[in-house]
Design an enzyme around this catalytic site. Sequence first.
Site, PDB file in Angstrom:
ATOM      1  CE  LYS A 299      -4.380  -1.376   2.021  1.00 56.75           C
ATOM      2  NZ  LYS A 299      -5.297  -1.269   3.181  1.00 56.75           N
TER       3      LYS A 299
ATOM      4  CD  GLU B 262      -1.376  -1.148  12.097  1.00 52.64           C
ATOM      5  OE1 GLU B 262      -2.091  -2.159  11.969  1.00 52.64           O
ATOM      6  OE2 GLU B 262      -1.730  -0.039  11.664  1.00 52.64           O
TER       7      GLU B 262
ATOM      8  CD  GLU C  46      -8.391  -2.704   2.244  1.00 54.83           C
ATOM      9  OE1 GLU C  46      -7.180  -2.561   2.433  1.00 54.83           O
ATOM     10  OE2 GLU C  46      -9.254  -1.949   2.728  1.00 54.83           O
TER      11      GLU C  46
ATOM     12  NE  ARG D 115      -3.702  -5.017   2.027  1.00 55.43           N
ATOM     13  CZ  ARG D 115      -2.598  -4.692   1.368  1.00 55.43           C
ATOM     14  NH1 ARG D 115      -2.441  -5.101   0.133  1.00 55.43           N
ATOM     15  NH2 ARG D 115      -1.650  -3.975   1.936  1.00 55.43           N
TER      16      ARG D 115
ATOM     17  CG  HIS E 223      -6.694   0.462  10.690  1.00 52.74           C
ATOM     18  ND1 HIS E 223      -6.496  -0.578  11.566  1.00 52.74           N
ATOM     19  CD2 HIS E 223      -5.472   0.739  10.157  1.00 52.74           C
ATOM     20  CE1 HIS E 223      -5.217  -0.912  11.560  1.00 52.74           C
ATOM     21  NE2 HIS E 223      -4.578  -0.140  10.707  1.00 52.74           N
TER      22      HIS E 223
ATOM     23  CG  HIS F 214      -7.300   5.950   9.524  1.00 57.26           C
ATOM     24  ND1 HIS F 214      -7.630   5.252   8.397  1.00 57.26           N
ATOM     25  CD2 HIS F 214      -6.021   5.610   9.816  1.00 57.26           C
ATOM     26  CE1 HIS F 214      -6.582   4.519   8.026  1.00 57.26           C
ATOM     27  NE2 HIS F 214      -5.605   4.713   8.863  1.00 57.26           N
TER      28      HIS F 214
HETATM   29  N1  GLY Z   1      -2.314  -1.596   6.780  1.00 55.33           N
HETATM   30  C1  GLY Z   1      -3.350  -2.392   6.283  1.00 55.33           C
HETATM   31  C2  GLY Z   1      -3.029  -3.044   4.995  1.00 55.33           C
HETATM   32  O1  GLY Z   1      -1.909  -3.060   4.567  1.00 55.33           O
HETATM   33  O2  GLY Z   1      -3.932  -3.544   4.359  1.00 55.33           O
END
Ligand code: GLY
Length: 359
Positions: free
Chosen positions: A140, A182, A231, A235, A242, A246
């Site tokens: 990402k 994380e 995703e 994913r 999050h 966020h």
């Molecule tokens: N940080 C979440 C992901 O890489 O999908």
Amino acid sequence: MNGQTQVVELNAPSMKARITIGANATKERLPLLTAGQVNFVLTDCNVYALHQDFFEEYFKNTEIYVLPAGEEYKTFQSLENILLAMTKAGLLRTSKLFAVGGGVVGDIGGLAASLYMRGIACVQVPTTLLAQVDSGVGGKTAVDLGGVKNIVGAFYQPQEVIVDSRFLSTLPAREIKCGMGEIVKYAALDGAFFDELSANTERLGSLEFLSGLIAESIRLKAGVVERDEKETGERKCLNVGHTTGHAIELSHGFSHGEGVLYGMLLETQIALLLGVCEKEYGEKLIKIVQSAIAVAPYQKPDFSSIAVDAEKAKADKKNTQSGLITLAVAKAKNEWTTVSLSFERYVRMLLEGIKALGL
Ligand code: GLY
């Protein structure tokens, strides 16, 4: 992480990424990766100042671009400056960009690599615990825009990721806590990981204990990314906590990991209140997160403005229907799910969660 080097192959549909983990990872891989080509290094001023010996040893004759440190520099302007410096350095399509730093450097460096000449190889060298267990792995890349985190970016797998414990010894306690955000996330996804953390809540501040979880965290993430690189489904599980995390992070100037810890706390509580999460399991998960938050206590977010902070969740990339906020939440051991709530209900649930948790 011990002296034994471990290699995880991340076979994503777009590209195979080799992840080398261990105390000798840089020594074993960097000389091979830097040889015979004009390359480019992106780092930030903190990492550059702390690890001058590293840059001297591996990147003596390489152009090194030093970004100011902090999320506020993850912008289009920084991206343009980096791309300009790459152009001036005379990079070729066969050149590599080495992103040596935490999440900001990795995200913006990966994006610059994906754009320069329509894509040159990127080698991620994550230097924070958070970047080693999460953002440095999985491809990402992003910059922030209009106050929204990571809203512009691309999926672009690094060719290699070098995860070396040499960088961890200089991390301040707060940075270690950020990485925990994380790491704790993986407990919400994997039963064995959950048991390990549950049995060791008093060791969550120990870098030695956390270092032992790095390789397993990376293996768990690599498996998810292989199955759902872009995703579209699974994913999303890597985004447990999050959405709210966020929102809190951006509104309170928290680090990403700290935001995620509070986000996990609140979203697990919401899942319990909704009856989506199994009670005993959810309560134990909350205990793990609370233990993580208690390490290196930092100021608690001011939750009196949560309805305003929550507005940020409207731009979350997991949302699939206008007007609905989608959360990825823990459900039971080895199980997670998504819940979608209207914005008004999301805010009500946050307020109930804050009350139930005594925040
Ligand atoms: N940080 C979440 C992901 O890489 O999908």
